[in-house]
Design a protein around this motif. Sequence first.
Motif, mmCIF file in Angstrom:
data_model
loop_
_atom_site.group_PDB
_atom_site.id
_atom_site.type_symbol
_atom_site.label_atom_id
_atom_site.label_comp_id
_atom_site.label_asym_id
_atom_site.label_seq_id
_atom_site.Cartn_x
_atom_site.Cartn_y
_atom_site.Cartn_z
ATOM 1 N N GLU A 272 0.843 -1.184 0.000
ATOM 2 C CA GLU A 272 0.000 0.000 0.000
ATOM 3 C C GLU A 272 0.888 1.248 0.000
ATOM 4 O OE1 GLU A 272 -2.845 0.003 3.106
ATOM 5 O OE2 GLU A 272 -3.746 -1.924 2.544
ATOM 6 N N ASP A 274 1.119 5.545 0.152
ATOM 7 C CA ASP A 274 0.449 6.779 0.571
ATOM 8 C C ASP A 274 0.672 7.847 -0.505
ATOM 9 O OD1 ASP A 274 -0.898 8.640 2.048
ATOM 10 O OD2 ASP A 274 0.813 9.145 3.324
ATOM 11 N N PHE A 275 -0.078 7.712 -1.602
ATOM 12 C CA PHE A 275 0.093 8.653 -2.701
ATOM 13 C C PHE A 275 -0.482 10.019 -2.328
ATOM 14 C CE2 PHE A 275 0.004 4.696 -5.397
ATOM 15 C CZ PHE A 275 1.332 4.793 -5.793
ATOM 16 N N ASP A 277 -2.224 13.822 -2.822
ATOM 17 C CA ASP A 277 -3.317 14.399 -3.598
ATOM 18 C C ASP A 277 -2.723 15.406 -4.576
ATOM 19 O OD1 ASP A 277 -5.500 15.666 -4.643
ATOM 20 O OD2 ASP A 277 -6.421 16.193 -2.725
ATOM 21 N N ASN A 309 6.130 11.327 -8.367
ATOM 22 C CA ASN A 309 4.975 10.721 -7.707
ATOM 23 C C ASN A 309 3.869 10.375 -8.694
ATOM 24 O OD1 ASN A 309 4.937 10.297 -4.743
ATOM 25 N ND2 ASN A 309 5.638 12.411 -4.678
ATOM 26 N N GLU A 310 3.527 11.313 -9.575
ATOM 27 C CA GLU A 310 2.429 11.041 -10.502
ATOM 28 C C GLU A 310 2.822 9.987 -11.535
ATOM 29 O OE1 GLU A 310 1.314 14.015 -13.531
ATOM 30 O OE2 GLU A 310 2.819 15.313 -12.594
ATOM 31 N N MET A 313 2.376 6.766 -9.692
ATOM 32 C CA MET A 313 0.948 6.509 -9.509
ATOM 33 C C MET A 313 0.316 5.913 -10.763
ATOM 34 S SD MET A 313 -0.020 10.052 -7.517
ATOM 35 C CE MET A 313 -1.779 9.936 -7.737
ATOM 36 N N GLU A 317 -1.117 2.085 -11.073
ATOM 37 C CA GLU A 317 -2.519 1.821 -11.381
ATOM 38 C C GLU A 317 -2.677 1.117 -12.728
ATOM 39 O OE1 GLU A 317 -5.331 2.226 -9.571
ATOM 40 O OE2 GLU A 317 -3.975 2.685 -7.898
ATOM 41 N N LYS A 370 -8.700 9.394 -8.276
ATOM 42 C CA LYS A 370 -8.793 8.286 -7.328
ATOM 43 C C LYS A 370 -8.132 8.638 -6.003
ATOM 44 C CE LYS A 370 -7.556 3.452 -6.563
ATOM 45 N NZ LYS A 370 -7.029 2.187 -7.151
ATOM 46 N N TYR A 371 -7.008 9.341 -6.076
ATOM 47 C CA TYR A 371 -6.261 9.669 -4.851
ATOM 48 C C TYR A 371 -6.510 11.096 -4.385
ATOM 49 C CZ TYR A 371 -3.864 5.265 -5.603
ATOM 50 O OH TYR A 371 -3.586 3.924 -5.747
ATOM 51 N N SER A 372 -7.493 11.758 -4.965
ATOM 52 C CA SER A 372 -7.827 13.097 -4.529
ATOM 53 C C SER A 372 -8.708 13.041 -3.295
ATOM 54 C CB SER A 372 -8.556 13.839 -5.657
ATOM 55 O OG SER A 372 -9.035 15.090 -5.188
ATOM 56 N N THR A 373 -8.449 13.932 -2.357
ATOM 57 C CA THR A 373 -9.247 13.974 -1.124
ATOM 58 C C THR A 373 -10.394 14.956 -1.251
ATOM 59 O OG1 THR A 373 -7.765 15.671 -0.217
ATOM 60 C CG2 THR A 373 -7.268 13.363 0.305
#
Length: 374
Positions: A272, A274-275, A277, A309-310, A313, A317, A370-373
């Motif tokens: 897992e 921790d990507f 936002d 990071n992106e 990601m 995915e 998907k990883y946006s808060t």
Amino acid sequence: MFFYVPIEKDLETILVITIMLCIPLLSIFVIGFIKGKIKILGIHGRWSLIFRSAIFTSCLISFILLGVGQSAMAEMLVSEYDKNTVTNSEKIEFVKDIGRRLSSNKLRGEYIKTLDSISPNNRLTVYYSNEDKDLADKLVRAIPDIETQLSKMFAVVEPFPIDIVLYDDLNQYRTNNDIDETQRILGLYTNKRIHMANTKVSAEIFKTSTLDLDLINMNYEEEILNTLEHEYTHYYIRAFLMENKLNPEIPRWLDEGLAVYHESEGYITDAEFDFPDLKDSAIPLQDLISQVEWDQYTESETASDIAYNESFMVIYELIKLKGEKVVTDILAGIPKEQDLSTSYQTLFENSFIDHVGLSLEEFQDQVINKYSTK
């Protein structure tokens, strides 16, 4: 040649122009040689005709060489910038970059001569200073496991030889590899070599970071081993591309995303991450295709962190959705024979759509959301 001949003029056009010039001039030469003179051109004897023809032939050969050189340079520029046209300012930067690389290569060679080396096999050599003997041995022992994992995605029968250089001096490391002092780079792959900072140099580099890092508990040896896995991924990808005769200029975001994927053990199915936002800060992957574009959009350490990071990601995915084979399928789906009228980016995106069912932009948006808060 480089600055005045239009970039769109390919070799075929140059040769056609040359032939068109040759036909009438050859006719004049034959007529002049038979008659012994050509008054209209001020040629009054055969020796004068031969002398002037020799000068003209030299000019013609130079023109052909200019065309060949221009054609080769056009391919290099289009590959580097992923464009069909390039401005003169971009040409100047390209020439400067070649000069920097040549200078760096010379400095690297001089530095490497001062180091010890270890060669566990006929395709791997690790260069190190006396103080890094133990670290060099650890790198050598780590490589078989790295290759085993990489070979699951990139089946390579016989990778080309690779050198690993460990630097014990920060100034040498930065100067020899054209690394700016604002960049937090522990290693890089270039020209069949992996250049890496040792633990002392790594600590000095991390001290200059503008990011919020826990330097007190930093395990620099572990960071170096992670860097080895990252850079070795770049090397192994190129070994795969070369062995399969595929275009070596893959998108930079894909290259870096795969390297972070393997470095971070993204291949572990229950891992897992921790990507962050990146809803409001993501850089379009279409703008991170060439090395020039990657450098342009990652000048600051924060921007560089976002790009890595992106890229990770999207790769993570993509593989979760389609499996590890999707990466090599996309690369293999790009035509091997390309012309200058179609950019590599277009060919890559077409293959991406064929194997993923979404455009690169659509898939990136899907992952970011998907990883946006928000």
